[in-house]
Structures are given as structure tokens and as C-alpha cells.
Design a protein around this motif. Structure first.
Motif: not given
Ligand code: URA
Length: 226
Positions: A76-80, A83, A89-90, A94, A116, A196
């Protein structure tokens, strides 16, 4: 390769090189990364090291979870915020949709390996900067090599563009297959990008297209020799 002024191009910035060579050129010869032969070693190093001066308010480095020998790796992209709090992650909204997406092709979350391209939450959920991504990429590359999956799936445009070395966005990258390679791997891994889940939450009409992409991933896994 030379630049306009006849100087040797920095290989990490050389667009004529494949992405894995550019990633590799970012790793100094004496980097401890070369000695990391387990996922735990990578995790411990990333937990204990300031790789990029990202928001000091962050709580946790968010590394990978799941099966260390998974056939499917999801990036994925990045933690929110969720997370950052859980260190996994995730795990937010989402993430719940990602779990459903995986279940649709008969995978439990623990059957795959999920990470991520950025290990920390960017402040205010802004997009990761090029420098932040570059700092994490050698570690992502190592994680992929260690899990050594049959199929690699990038979730969303940022991860797909970065790891596939493409300039197109996810609208053009989804539904296509690429070879992910790295300097230390003996074979290329079939790789693709999907929408995503955060985008699917905003644009549910795209779920039909996402479903087509998932079926293609399932077929690719079934056809893999492992
Ligand atoms: N979106 C992401 O891309 N990664 C995460 O871990 C959470 C949301």
C-alpha cells in the motif's frame, strides 16, 4: 550514462535504468541492509532508526504483517492515523475493505504479506515525498526478496508507479502485468496495480473494475509454478 554536461548520471536518478537498479543504487556498500537476512532483522532496524525526519508526533513505525512465506505480497501507500496507533498496516476503514477484497479471492489477511511503501504516517495524511519514499525503498525491496512471493500487488497509484518504475497513474497501470525484478532475485515476479480501497470507498462504481483485476490476480496465482 552521462548527463547534459557530460557528468556521470547518479544511477538512482537515471531514467534509462530499470527501477530495481535505481533502488539498489540508493543503498551504500556498507549499509547494514546487506546483512539483513530475516524480516525481523529489517523490522528491528527500521523500528530503531530514523530513516527520514518525518513527523515527530508519529507513534509507531508500521511494517509488514502476515505470512513471511506468502504467495501474495500487497504493498500500500502509507499508514494513516489508525495504523500509526496500532503499528499494523491497513487496520482502518480502507483496511477493512482490503480484508473484504482479499476474502473475495479466498485469502485471509494472515495468508498474505501486507506492507506499505512508507513505514510512517505522513503528517495530516499528506502524500509521501520523493525523499521519504526513497529512504524506505531499499527496505521494501529487501522485504519483497525475503518473502519471495509468486505475485506482487501494488495498491493505489503511488505504490504502483514507484515499484513498477512507471509514470502512468493507476487508471493506466491497473489491469496490466509487469515483471518486478531486483538485483538479488533470480527470477522476475509478476506484478500489477489495483485501485486503492480508500478510492473504492469514495467511488464504489469502480468496484466492478476492481473485481475484474482481482480475478486476474487469482488466475495469475493459480498459474504460478509454486
Ligand atoms: N492506506 C494505505 O495505503 N496503507 C495503510 O496502511 C492504510 C491506509
Amino acid at each position: 550514462n552521462l548527463d547534459l554536461f557530460g557528468q556521470e548520471l547518479d544511477p538512482s536518478q537515471d531514467p534509462s535504468r530499470p527501477p530495481w537498479e535505481r533502488i539498489h543504487a540508493l543503498i551504500p556498500k556498507d549499509s547494514p541492509l546487506h546483512g539483513m537476512t530475516t524480516l525481523e532483522a529489517v523490522r528491528d532496524y527500521v523500528n530503531d532508526t530514523v530513516l527520514v525526519p518525518i513527523d515527530e508526533a508519529r507513534l509507531n513505525a508500521v511494517m509488514g504483517v502476515g505470512d513471511p512465506n506468502a504467495d501474495l505480497v500487497i504493498i500500500g501507500e502509507a499508514p494513516g492515523a489508525d495504523e500509526d496507533r496500532t503499528g499494523e498496516p491497513f487496520t482502518g476503514r480502507a483496511g477493512q475493505l482490503l480484508n473484504k477484497i482479499l476474502a473475495a479471492i479466498h485469502f485471509e489477511r494472515q495468508d498474505v504479506y501486507i506492507t506499505n511503501i512508507l513505514f510512517w504516517r505522513p503528517p495530516g495524511n499528506r502524500n509521501p515525498t520523493a525523499g521519504e519514499v526513497a529512504a524506505c525503498l531499499p527496505f521494501i525491496e529487501r522485504l519483497i526478496e525475503l518473502v519471495d512471493p509468486a505475485v506482487l500487488v501494488m495498491v493505489g497509484g503511488t505504490a504502483a508507479k514507484t515499484l513498477l518504475g512507471q509514470s502512468d497513474g493507476i487508471m493506466k497501470l491497473r489491469g496490466r502485468w509487469f515483471n518486478y525484478e531486483s538485483a538479488r532475485m533470480t527470477r522476475p515476479i509478476p506484478a500489477t496495480g489495483i485501485f486503492h480501497p480508500a478510492y473504492l470507498l469514495r467511488s464504489p462504481a469502480q468496484k466492478r473494475t476492481a473485481w475484474t483485476d482481482l480475478l486476474a490476480i487469482k488466475r495469475k496465482l493459480e498459474a504460478s509454478p509454486e
